[in-house]
Design an enzyme around this catalytic site. Structure first.
Site, short mmCIF file in Angstrom:
data_model
loop_
_atom_site.label_atom_id
_atom_site.label_comp_id
_atom_site.label_asym_id
_atom_site.label_seq_id
_atom_site.Cartn_x
_atom_site.Cartn_y
_atom_site.Cartn_z
N HIS A 91 82.77 -13.17 40.38
CA HIS A 91 83.07 -13.83 39.10
C HIS A 91 84.28 -14.75 39.35
O HIS A 91 85.14 -14.44 40.17
CB HIS A 91 83.45 -12.72 38.10
CG HIS A 91 83.60 -13.16 36.69
ND1 HIS A 91 84.74 -13.78 36.22
CD2 HIS A 91 82.77 -13.04 35.62
CE1 HIS A 91 84.60 -14.03 34.93
NE2 HIS A 91 83.42 -13.58 34.54
N ASP A 149 87.16 -5.40 41.61
CA ASP A 149 86.91 -5.89 40.26
C ASP A 149 85.88 -4.95 39.63
O ASP A 149 84.69 -5.05 39.91
CB ASP A 149 86.38 -7.33 40.32
CG ASP A 149 85.99 -7.86 38.95
OD1 ASP A 149 86.14 -7.13 37.95
OD2 ASP A 149 85.54 -9.02 38.88
N GLN A 182 82.34 -4.70 35.62
CA GLN A 182 80.98 -4.29 35.28
C GLN A 182 80.71 -2.84 35.66
O GLN A 182 79.80 -2.22 35.11
CB GLN A 182 79.95 -5.19 35.99
CG GLN A 182 79.99 -6.65 35.56
CD GLN A 182 79.55 -6.85 34.11
OE1 GLN A 182 78.86 -6.02 33.52
NE2 GLN A 182 80.00 -7.95 33.51
N LYS A 226 84.30 -4.70 27.41
CA LYS A 226 82.97 -4.41 27.96
C LYS A 226 82.64 -2.92 27.90
O LYS A 226 81.56 -2.51 28.31
CB LYS A 226 82.88 -4.90 29.41
CG LYS A 226 82.97 -6.43 29.55
CD LYS A 226 82.61 -6.88 30.95
CE LYS A 226 83.22 -8.21 31.33
NZ LYS A 226 82.50 -9.37 30.81
N CYS A 262 79.96 -17.53 34.83
CA CYS A 262 81.24 -17.54 35.55
C CYS A 262 81.07 -17.18 37.01
O CYS A 262 81.94 -16.55 37.61
CB CYS A 262 82.26 -16.61 34.91
SG CYS A 262 82.69 -17.10 33.24
C1 LIG Z 1 82.56 -9.10 37.31
C2 LIG Z 1 83.51 -9.61 36.28
N1 LIG Z 1 84.79 -9.84 36.63
C3 LIG Z 1 85.71 -10.28 35.75
C4 LIG Z 1 85.36 -10.52 34.44
C5 LIG Z 1 86.43 -11.04 33.52
O1 LIG Z 1 86.73 -10.13 32.49
P1 LIG Z 1 87.64 -10.66 31.29
O2 LIG Z 1 86.86 -11.76 30.64
O3 LIG Z 1 87.82 -9.50 30.39
O4 LIG Z 1 88.90 -11.15 31.87
C6 LIG Z 1 84.03 -10.29 34.03
C7 LIG Z 1 83.57 -10.56 32.65
O5 LIG Z 1 83.70 -11.60 32.07
C8 LIG Z 1 83.10 -9.83 34.97
O6 LIG Z 1 81.81 -9.62 34.64
#
Ligand SMILES: Cc1ncc(COP(=O)(O)O)c(C=O)c1O
Ligand SMILES: Cc1ncc(COP(=O)(O)O)c(C=O)c1O
Lengths: 415, 154, 415, 154
Positions: C121, C200, C203, C226, C366
């Site tokens: 991401h 990270d 998910q 989430k 993203c």
């Molecule tokens: C794999 C992953 N990493 C990071 C994020 C970023 O999370 P956030 O938008 O809460 O900062 C997301 C979701 O948007 C994600 O799916």
């Protein structure tokens, strides 16, 4: 004239009893209470319209995006920004100031100077220390006068702001002394040497009608939880042309334009500075808070603040052993009233007042250097807001008098 | 628990005349501890002679609770052996973190039992622990081997 | 077995109609819906217990602090942290990853390497690009195999992780491919060369029982919105000894120990990394969300995810013109199912599905470099959660089939 | 407004056979624009001859709305003078931002009136504007003096 009795009906928490006494909440400079409609706006959002924004384009996503971007417009209007694109959402005022310091910090180098003041909140001090440390720039600061105002004279004499100055960052209103700083004057001075003027509006924006253009700021930080809004959201407003020049700070999510493994390009402001899922429901809540404040009227709120402050100053000022820090008259003065009580440490005073239902803050209020400058280790602080009544001020004054006696007329077991 | 009951006369007395206050030599280690939320601070020195704490001296500024607790602590540990002092530390901490449910042993804790009421005010527990934490840290820095205590975090 | 029909009663938004159809919310990997009790916990907090934390020691302040720090304990327990001092509150997962990248970035220099993967991401990519840019370190990455898994073999062959590697940062579960990465294997490899392993978990944590120690992570980022929690709050968990070594990131507020104008010292973790007023009500909400998930059981939730994912994979996989990105079997696979439909751009597909009440995400989610690697510009993604039913999967499959026909059997005006 | 009404045949037609697609020379300026939220992108070239847009060519990838809008735009502006093309830009934008309340002038906008329905889907307005924004930017970069339009932000 604003009617706090009517307003109080909007704040369920104010009906609470604390230690058998009606709650007298005089810690609003720390965080304000929330009217029911702000909380309900967030509830409706979560339970009826919740989705992610920008990236989600289905119906719920469109509703959430409209609510979120609509809040940005309300906030822009509230501070008379030229465009809502000048409004960056952060998590609080501290992040907003760090965003300013990290991005402006990229332009700094040895020989450059950053100017703050000795009355700054740590959140407008530590970020600049870190930026100076990282860049080799020098941190300098305004002193204060004996009555707790910005010492412009000595600054002028010392050439505090000069051709080496790249950034000047000042609190609009001190969270300890209540002093309202002459931002326009300092901004003009900063601009005359080409420096960027950053303003910490955390205490000013909640209580005063704000016009970023009249203020003279290039960047302005403030925070929702002090203006009847939720925790978890703050704002950095900036002149668009300046924002457009600044490099990104936090990376990720939707702050990008094109991302390749090798390199990325970034979205224009404000999105460039908003990495990841933003505080969506909190923006909705902040928008509702601003609707609430607008309905009551910022002029009315400011007038009420002056009235309450005058009552606190005269009530406490008349007590034996009480010493007020900062201006004792309501001239260029906001609503935070900090004071010391002979023989009673602020920490203990806080506890004693709490036993009578009166909530104040005790400590250095995140302004340790200012306390050192004032030669006190810590202080107590009373601060009201639109819901504060004259009767609550009386309760404070009585409780302080009682606390003074409690400590100073105790004989102890051995005497 | 009323605030009058919390601010026992013992506490007020120690607050007014802080026993063993003022920095002294000789000492094995000196530490500076603060309670960042309120700014209470203490500079504390400890001198150890063999297994015994021969002196504790300090310069402190803060609320009645932190000041009195430090004063009482010095009365308790000066001249006491290190292991037993740390046992007292554990007993005092247990009382303070017990939210008023732990019955303290007056024979062991002496004046320190006056802080039992403070345990019902979680925000003030840190105040009561400030001097004790500084002492423990100073002992570590002066090179003494300390026993692992019940409830220690790591 | 978990009973989604019963669970749905806790989520009022799921009763909504969208464009005349019952809402079928399949965008949970983007953000989850919120059960009523989570929203009510925040409401009760704002209206009965609201105050600032740590710094406010009156009764309300003590209540708010207890609620806030209590949430930290719940979160630490949820991921089996050794101590709640290992739990840092951030505004979202992106800030958590930036905190990791900025602070670890301070140790990087030319010649050092940071390793990520092509499936990251943007929030686990851009921060490392920025950190490498600032420090002169080199960014390298894992490729993927044809079936969308981390290509360990080519990485081994190329010596991707080696004695120059200082940080390895990987998604636990891909938000596009659904792939569950072999974190433990990679962590062992990273640790064997002395690198820090960042994960990270955005998910992974919402859908799986998490044990940070078994996982092998040194730092783990995740986000409340989430996992049935509010927006505006995320977490960086870290091994205490590592956190204790890291320099501060955002400055201000209560992250300090002693502040002087000339220099400052900093609080121990986690407070060192929490500048300014934290997301207090959001922590309360996140704590309530974790209570909710625990009550249902993470094992059950993971099993339900597998069931729903299998249904989506087989339903969509059987349609003409549909191509699934990532593993087509539910083996080491999470719940995000991304796919393309011949002749229908994901953006249009999203719109067509929405017209039948089905909410999916269209775009690059993203993860633009991953899409480029897969030689598709963008894709559609369906993702369920504990409230998703088999009937909803059917509605999705039908709506995709209809959309395919809508675009591919249209004749147009001129033909 | 149903989705069937939004995806008018005109839009589907232009999506299938994008008019003037493919990058050509000569050109005065080339720009690359993206819609970061969905990744739609366009590389667009413009050639100006005196006051007239003599050619617009592009290479684009994206949804039906963005592709068709760019195709229709090229039909409209190629051979038109710059000032009038920018007037069309303003009229198209007004329609798109009007949330369905602005009645478009078919004589002026021709096939572009097919996008009137898209205006009711705020999330898609950006798609319809992608090519137009790129065109305007390309004109600026090719050094043409552009008129200030109603509703421009700065
Ligand atoms: C794999 C992953 N990493 C990071 C994020 C970023 O999370 P956030 O938008 O809460 O900062 C997301 C979701 O948007 C994600 O799916
Ligand atoms: C003057 C001033 N600046 C900055 C802050 C920091 O605001 P926040 O805690 O929302 O980051 C505060 C309040 O705490 C303040 O009073």
């Amino acid at each position: 004239m604003l009617n706090p009795a009517a307003i109080r009906g909007d704040f369920p928490i104010l009906d609470r009893e604390v230690n058998g006494h009606p709650l007298v909440y005089l810690d609003s400079a720390n965080t304000s209470q929330k009217p029911r409609e702000v909380v309900e706006a967030m509830e409706a959002h979560y339970l009826r319209h919740n989705a992610n924004v920008a990236r989600a384009m289905h119906t719920l996503g469109a509703e959430a995006t409209e609510a979120f971007e609509g809040a940005r417009v309300k906030i822009g209007d509230f501070i008379q920004a030229r465009s809502s694109d000048e409004v960056i959402f952060t998590k609080n005022a501290s992040e907003a100031l760090n965003l300013a310091a990290y991005t402006l910090g990229r332009r700094l180098g040895p020989g450059d100077e950053v100017v703050i003041s000795v009355m700054e909140h740590h959140s407008n001090l530590v970020p600049w220390q870190l930026a100076c440390e990282a860049s080799g720039a020098t941190l300098r600061w305004f002193d204060i006068t004996e009555d707790g105002r910005l010492d412009l004279e000595s600054a002028q004499r010392d050439g505090l702001i000069n051709e080496r100055t790249k950034v000047v960052s000042l609190a609009w209103v001190s969270n300890v002394l209540g002093t309202i700083n002459p931002i326009r004057t300092v901004a003009d001075w900063a601009h005359s040497v080409g420096a960027v003027m950053v303003v910490d509006g955390s205490q000013g924006v909640p209580q005063r009608d704000t016009d970023v253009n009249a203020l003279g700021a290039d960047l302005l930080a403030f925070t929702a939880h002090k203006l009847c809004g939720p925790t978890g959201i703050g704002v950095l407003w900036g002149r668009y042309e300046l924002l457009a020049e600044l490099p990104p700070f936090l990376g990720g999510g939707e702050m990008i334009e094109v991302v390749r493994m090798e390199n990325s390009t970034y979205a224009p402001p404000p999105h460039r500075f908003e990495a990841g899922t933003p505080p969506i429901a909190q923006a909705v809540g902040m928008g509702a808070a601003i609707d609430y404040l607008n309905r009551i009227g910022m002029e009315e709120i400011a007038a009420h603040e002056s009235d309450i402050t005058a009552r606190i100053l005269s009530g406490l000022g008349a007590l034996p052993g009480v010493h007020i820090l900062g201006p004792c008259e309501v001239v260029d003065r906001g609503g935070a009233v900090s004071f010391t009580v002979d023989g009673v440490h602020p920490h203990d005073l806080m506890q004693l007042l709490d036993s009578r239902g009166v909530a104040v803050r005790g400590g250095h209020h995140c302004a340790a250097p200012l306390h050192r400058r004032l030669r006190v280790q810590s202080s107590s602080r009373a601060s009201g807001y639109l819901y504060t009544t004259p009767e609550e001020v009386n309760a404070l004054v009585e409780a302080v008098a009682w606390s003074y006696d409690f400590f100073n007329s105790r004989t102890g077991r051995k005497s | 628990m009323s605030v009058e009951q919390m601010y026992q006369d013992i506490i007020i007395d120690h607050y007014r005349e802080k026993h063993h206050s003022g920095l002294r030599t000789p000492f094995g280690a000196e530490v500076h501890h603060v309670n960042p939320s309120c700014g209470d601070e203490v500079t504390l020195r400890v001198a150890v002679d063999g297994d015994t704490i021969s002196d504790v001296s300090y310069d402190a500024e803060g609320c009645a609770i932190s000041q009195a607790a430090t004063s009482v602590m010095c009365d308790l540990v000066i001249g006491r052996d290190v292991a037993d002092s740390m046992a007292l530390f554990a007993e005092f901490r247990e009382m303070m973190e017990g939210q008023g449910e732990v019955v303290p042993d007056e024979d062991r804790l002496e004046d320190a039992i006056a802080f039992a009421g403070v345990a019902q005010f979680p925000a003030r527990v840190k105040c009561a622990m400030l001097g004790w934490s500084a002492l423990r840290d100073a002992l570590v820095r002066s090179g003494v081997e300390l026993p692992r205590l019940p409830d220690d975090k790591e």
